[in-house]
Design an enzyme around this catalytic site. Structure first.
Site, PDB file in Angstrom:
ATOM      1  N   LYS A 190      -0.606  39.969 -13.192  1.00  0.00           N
ATOM      2  CA  LYS A 190      -0.756  38.513 -13.086  1.00  0.00           C
ATOM      3  C   LYS A 190       0.609  37.857 -13.261  1.00  0.00           C
ATOM      4  O   LYS A 190       1.189  37.878 -14.349  1.00  0.00           O
ATOM      5  CB  LYS A 190      -1.702  37.968 -14.156  1.00  0.00           C
ATOM      6  CG  LYS A 190      -2.061  36.490 -13.909  1.00  0.00           C
ATOM      7  CD  LYS A 190      -2.472  35.756 -15.154  1.00  0.00           C
ATOM      8  CE  LYS A 190      -1.315  35.217 -15.932  1.00  0.00           C
ATOM      9  NZ  LYS A 190      -0.600  34.086 -15.251  1.00  0.00           N
ATOM     10  N   GLU A 263       6.856  42.213 -25.172  1.00  0.00           N
ATOM     11  CA  GLU A 263       8.259  41.790 -25.169  1.00  0.00           C
ATOM     12  C   GLU A 263       8.232  40.274 -25.259  1.00  0.00           C
ATOM     13  O   GLU A 263       7.912  39.587 -24.285  1.00  0.00           O
ATOM     14  CB  GLU A 263       8.952  42.284 -23.894  1.00  0.00           C
ATOM     15  CG  GLU A 263      10.477  42.303 -24.011  1.00  0.00           C
ATOM     16  CD  GLU A 263      11.122  41.050 -23.460  1.00  0.00           C
ATOM     17  OE1 GLU A 263      11.456  40.182 -24.288  1.00  0.00           O
ATOM     18  OE2 GLU A 263      11.275  40.944 -22.245  1.00  0.00           O
ATOM     19  N   CYS A 297      14.919  35.260 -22.767  1.00  0.00           N
ATOM     20  CA  CYS A 297      14.383  35.588 -24.087  1.00  0.00           C
ATOM     21  C   CYS A 297      15.456  36.117 -25.029  1.00  0.00           C
ATOM     22  O   CYS A 297      15.380  35.918 -26.244  1.00  0.00           O
ATOM     23  CB  CYS A 297      13.250  36.602 -23.956  1.00  0.00           C
ATOM     24  SG  CYS A 297      13.700  38.075 -23.024  1.00  0.00           S
ATOM     25  N   GLU A 394      12.761  28.664 -30.728  1.00  0.00           N
ATOM     26  CA  GLU A 394      13.297  29.076 -29.437  1.00  0.00           C
ATOM     27  C   GLU A 394      13.257  27.888 -28.471  1.00  0.00           C
ATOM     28  O   GLU A 394      12.191  27.470 -28.034  1.00  0.00           O
ATOM     29  CB  GLU A 394      12.495  30.254 -28.884  1.00  0.00           C
ATOM     30  CG  GLU A 394      13.088  30.852 -27.628  1.00  0.00           C
ATOM     31  CD  GLU A 394      12.284  32.036 -27.115  1.00  0.00           C
ATOM     32  OE1 GLU A 394      12.868  32.874 -26.418  1.00  0.00           O
ATOM     33  OE2 GLU A 394      11.076  32.106 -27.409  1.00  0.00           O
TER      34      GLU A 394
END
Length: 594
Positions: A190, A263, A297, A394
């Site tokens: 997906k 992850e 990331c 973040e």
């Protein structure tokens, strides 16, 4: 229009846009898109628009996947799994190699499509994303070839459900699909709802190379589609995305036999020591936080600089930041493109405002942003304390914080002051210091005097709230294989011990019961180089060793006699040692004084 003299005076870049005609023609011909299930596209249903973040214009209509669509894809993958896993590695390698070759032939098409769908500059998709995605398929074609020899008796999991993010759509697809297919798994993938187009183009490539039906299935949709995939009858889930969604997936798979790799996000430190090459470190910051608009990331979003060089480093960094070009991502001269979606742009603005409210100062160049699209100028938050929201959360945008430290120990403490643990970058000309700090920073990946270095042969992944498991390399392959079960042997029963002695010899056992001697300060077997009655040469060797150490033989006469079984006097052994051609002159001289 500027003249040649004007251009030579300003030395400014001229426009160099990449043509997008082939991609827009493909979108016009193929859209609206259905799902790719069992080797073909389904009829479009319940569609939604995917937009170009650089202009805000709609690119295509894509289908919203339902639980029924996911179940249909999983069923097709389950049906194809036995035959695909049963192929020898060489046959699977041929398909992976063919996929890589066809992607290579269409590299420019994929690079432009990625730009339109994601908003990142063409230089990055052309030079990094697409070539590295191709490299993963080539690399894992080799793994498919060698799998039976490298990891014998390992088996594929079966059907893998894979959910990828929007920051590297094609590259994350390659990270997930290539090792899964090489290991013999089938896939239901997906893509992110903001960036599904390169995944759909990849589906056409799979059909073009003749990949067996059901081996790769792609279902588009939003978070509800991903949740349906996690709850479906798959054998493994591989997810790359936010930490919050990763927690939800971990809870959903807990207590089930599904394998899982995550992850997740990061807040990576970028540590600059006083002896670092400052110009190189500044360019490292450009790659660490302003690459892909900071939507990475492992972005080095927490810059930690030694107090001794903080002012000089900040001045150089601000000067370099002012030269970054923000604009049309199809222009080959653009450094920063568009933010992927208005929702993400709003989050960046919110976190930057929170950082300023907590005491940090935002430094930004006077950049003229395009009138249309989702753009944010590169920024640097100086004076950000460790508890500042901009230092802990973040941002996932082109903004970094800058904090100073005084000692290496303080740098490590600041670097580890985060709940994440994905990566770290250490800059120093002292390699001993750099490696020492790299070992102390709690991160899954550490780079020294560089950043954002990736390769298909190198494992990548994090720890703590940055997830677990690895992508790439041997570790990444292991995540898509099931290790053979270890068959335990029954424990041997204890012998029937009787108190009364028996004249019969005891039965041999598997335990080494060889007698040990303690000679010369260590435990030694009698059949090694130890002075015994049957090995006078060993006794000579011991005597030569003692003579070399200039130890008085008077103390050792008794041990030597015991070693020789009292069959020869010590003087005889000494004479033999002196006359032996194997005795060195220095030892011979020492023996004469013993």
């Amino acid at each position: 229009m500027p003249t040649v003299n004007d251009i030579l005076d300003s030395m400014d870049y001229g426009p160099a846009p990449e043509a997008a005609g082939e991609v827009t023609a493909w979108l016009t011909e193929r859209a609206p898109f259905g799902h790719f299930i069992d080797g073909s596209f389904t009829a479009p249903a319940d569609t939604f628009a995917t937009d170009n973040p650089a202009t805000g214009e709609a690119l295509a209509q894509v289908s919203q996947g339902s639980a029924q669509d996911v179940a249909m894809a999983v069923k097709a993958a389950r049906k194809a799994a036995p035959k695909w896993a049963g192929l020898v590695g060489h046959e699977r390698a041929k398909y992976l190699y063919a996929i890589a070759r066809h992607m290579q032939k269409r590299a420019r098409f994929l690079a432009v499509l990625e730009v339109l769908d994601n908003g990142k500059p063409i230089r990055e998709t052309r030079d990094i994303d697409v070539p590295l995605a191709i490299r993963h398929f080539y690399h894992h074609a080799g793994w498919a070839e060698l799998l039976a020899d490298e990891v014998p008796d390992h088996t594929p999991h079966g059907v893998c459900g894979q959910i990828i993010p929007w920051n590297f759509p094609l590259l994350m697809l390659a990270w997930k699909i290539a090792p899964a297919l090489a290991a013999g798994n089938t896939v239901v993938l997906k893509p992110a709802e903001y960036t599904p187009l390169t995944a759909l183009a990849f589906a056409e490539i799979c059909a073009e190379v003749g990949l067996p039906k059901g081996v790769v299935n792609i279902v588009t949709g939003d978070g509800a589609t991903g949740a349906a995939l996690v709850d479906s009858d798959v054998d493994k889930i591989a997810f790359t995305g936010s930490t919050d969604v990763g927690r939800t997936i971990r809870r959903a798979t807990a207590g089930t036999p599904k394998a899982l790799t995550l992850e997740l996000g990061g807040k990576s430190p970028f540590i600059v020591f006083p002896d670092a090459d400052l110009d190189a470190a500044v360019e490292g910051v450009v790659d660490a936080i302003w690459f892909n608009q900071g939507e990475v990331c492992c972005a080095g979003s927490r810059i930690l600089v030694s107090e001794a060089i903080a002012r000089d480093f900040t001045d150089r960094l601000v000067t370099r930041m002012g030269k970054l070009r923000v604009g049309d991502p199809l222009d080959k001269c653009t450094d920063l493109g568009a933010i992927v979606h208005p929702t993400q742009l709003a989050r960046i603005r919110e976190l930057v405002s929170a950082g300023e409210a907590a005491g940090a100062t935002l430094l930004q160049p006077e950049t003229q942003l395009p009138a249309k699209g989702c753009y944010f100028a590169p920024g640097l938050l100086v004076g950000a304390e460790p508890a500042n929201p901009a230092s802990t959360e973040e941002i996932f945008g082109p903004v970094a914080t800058l904090t100073t430290f005084r000692t290496p120990a303080e740098a490590v403490q600041l670097a580890n002051n985060t709940r994440y643990g994905l990566s770290a970058s250490i800059w120093s000309e002292n390699i001993t210091l750099a490696l020492d700090i790299a070992a102390q920073v709690r991160a899954g990946v550490a780079w020294v005097n560089c950043t954002n270095q990736f390769d298909a042969a190198a494992g990548f992944g994090g720890m703590r709230e940055s997830g677990f498991g690895r992508e790439g390399g041997r570790e990444g392959m292991a995540a898509y294989l099931r290790a053979p079960e270890v068959k335990s042997k029954p424990e041997a029963s204890a012998p029937d011990f009787k108190a009364m002695p028996s004249p019969k010899a005891p039965a041999p056992s598997g335990i080494d019961r060889t007698p040990k001697l303690y000679i010369g300060g260590k435990q030694t077997r009698p059949d090694s180089a130890i002075p015994t009655r049957s090995r006078p040469r060993a006794a000579s060797w011991v005597l030569r060793r003692w003579a070399t150490a200039r130890i008085s033989a008077t103390r050792w006469k008794r041990p030597i006699r015991q070693a020789l079984g009292a069959s020869k006097p010590v003087t005889t052994v000494r004479r033999c040692c002196i006359t032996s051609p194997k005795t060195s002159p220095r030892v011979r001289q020492s023996l004469r004084h013993v």
